[in-house]
Design a protein around this motif. Structure first.
Motif, mmCIF file in Angstrom:
data_model
loop_
_atom_site.group_PDB
_atom_site.id
_atom_site.type_symbol
_atom_site.label_atom_id
_atom_site.label_comp_id
_atom_site.label_asym_id
_atom_site.label_seq_id
_atom_site.Cartn_x
_atom_site.Cartn_y
_atom_site.Cartn_z
ATOM 1 N N MET A 130 39.682 40.143 36.196
ATOM 2 C CA MET A 130 39.241 39.874 37.568
ATOM 3 C C MET A 130 38.059 38.914 37.573
ATOM 4 O O MET A 130 37.192 38.967 36.694
ATOM 5 C CB MET A 130 38.825 41.177 38.275
ATOM 6 C CG MET A 130 39.950 42.125 38.567
ATOM 7 S SD MET A 130 39.355 43.547 39.540
ATOM 8 C CE MET A 130 40.875 44.499 39.713
ATOM 9 N N GLN A 134 36.605 39.151 42.943
ATOM 10 C CA GLN A 134 37.653 40.173 42.987
ATOM 11 C C GLN A 134 37.106 41.524 42.547
ATOM 12 O O GLN A 134 37.433 42.558 43.137
ATOM 13 C CB GLN A 134 38.813 39.761 42.079
ATOM 14 C CG GLN A 134 39.605 38.577 42.584
ATOM 15 C CD GLN A 134 40.642 38.120 41.590
ATOM 16 O OE1 GLN A 134 40.435 38.194 40.368
ATOM 17 N NE2 GLN A 134 41.788 37.658 42.094
ATOM 18 N N ARG A 138 37.293 44.593 45.091
ATOM 19 C CA ARG A 138 38.298 45.620 44.848
ATOM 20 C C ARG A 138 37.771 46.867 44.148
ATOM 21 O O ARG A 138 38.317 47.962 44.344
ATOM 22 C CB ARG A 138 39.427 45.026 44.004
ATOM 23 C CG ARG A 138 40.159 43.869 44.663
ATOM 24 C CD ARG A 138 41.221 43.310 43.731
ATOM 25 N NE ARG A 138 41.907 42.159 44.307
ATOM 26 C CZ ARG A 138 42.856 41.462 43.678
ATOM 27 N NH1 ARG A 138 43.234 41.813 42.454
ATOM 28 N NH2 ARG A 138 43.417 40.425 44.275
#
Length: 221
Positions: A130, A134, A138
Motif C-alpha cells: 500500500m 492507501q 484503509r
C-alpha cells in the motif's frame, strides 16, 4: 434567605435568549468545522519528518495551548485589523479565535490517535504494497477514528463553552443576550440560572447524540 424568585422578566424577553442560543450554536458549529480542518493540517504537518513542516506546526500548537483563549479573541478583534488594515466584525473575529485555538487542540487529538496505532498495523499495510495514502485511508484512520472520538467530542464541548467569550466582543451570543436581559430586568439570579440551564440542555443533548454516534462507529468497526 427569603429571596423571591421571579422569572417573569426572563420569560418576557425569551426571544432574546433564543436568538443568543441560536447564535451560540452557529458560531460553535462553524468553529468546529474550521477547527477540524486546521487540526488535520497541523496534525499531519507535525507528523511530517521534514522539520520545516513539523517545527512551525509544533510552535503553533504550543502557543495556543499555553495562552488564555480570551487573548485570541482580543488579538483578532483589536490587533489583527491594525496589522492588516482590515475591519473584522465580532462574529468573524470570534470564529477566527475559536477555530485556530480549537485547531491546535484537535491537532493533538488527531496526532495522538494516529500514533496510537500499533506498529504492526503500519508494517502489515506496507507489506501489502500500500502507498502511504492507501495505508492511512484503509488501515490507520478507520482505527484511529474510534480512539479519537471521545477526546474530540470533549474538546468540542469545551469550544462550545468557550463561545461565551465572544460576548466580550459584543457578539450576540447567549451570554451577551443574557446581559441585555439582566440590564432590563435587574434579576441576575433568574437570568444567569436560566442560561446555565440552557447550556446544560444543549450540551447534554449533544452528549447523547455523540454517544449514539460513537456506538454506531464502534459497531461499524
Amino acid at each position: 434567605m427569603n429571596y423571591q424568585w421571579d422569572f417573569s422578566g426572563v420569560f418576557a424577553r425569551w426571544d432574546l435568549l433564543l436568538t443568543g442560543l441560536v447564535n451560540t450554536i452557529k458560531i460553535a458549529g462553524i468553529s468546529i468545522v474550521l477547527g477540524v480542518l486546521v487540526g488535520l493540517v497541523l496534525a499531519f504537518a507535525k507528523l511530517s519528518p521534514r522539520r520545516y513542516f513539523s517545527l512551525p506546526a509544533s510552535i503553533f500548537i504550543e502557543f495556543y495551548r499555553n495562552t488564555p483563549p480570551i487573548i485570541h479573541f482580543f488579538w483578532f478583534f483589536y490587533a489583527l485589523p491594525m496589522l492588516a488594515n482590515i475591519s473584522l466584525d465580532p462574529f468573524t473575529a470570534a470564529v477566527l479565535a475559536l477555530s485556530t485555538q480549537s485547531g491546535a487542540f484537535y491537532a493533538e487529538v488527531f496526532r495522538g490517535g494516529i500514533v496510537s496505532i500499533e506498529q504492526g498495523q503500519w508494517e502489515g499495510a506496507k507489506s501489502l504494497g500500500m502507498s502511504h495514502g492507501q495505508m492511512m485511508r484503509r488501515i490507520i484512520l478507520p482505527q484511529a477514528m474510534t480512539r479519537m472520538f471521545a477526546p474530540f467530542v470533549e474538546r468540542s464541548f469545551e469550544l462550545t463553552k468557550t463561545t461565551a467569550l465572544a460576548s466580550t466582543l459584543a457578539y450576540a451570543d447567549l451570554l451577551y443576550q443574557a446581559m441585555i436581559v439582566n440590564s432590563e430586568t435587574f434579576r441576575p439570579l433568574e437570568v444567569y440560572t436560566t442560561i446555565a440551564l440552557m447550556y446544560v440542555i444543549l450540551l447534554v443533548t449533544a452528549s447523547t447524540l455523540a454517544r449514539i454516534a460513537e456506538a454506531r462507529l464502534t459497531a461499524y468497526r
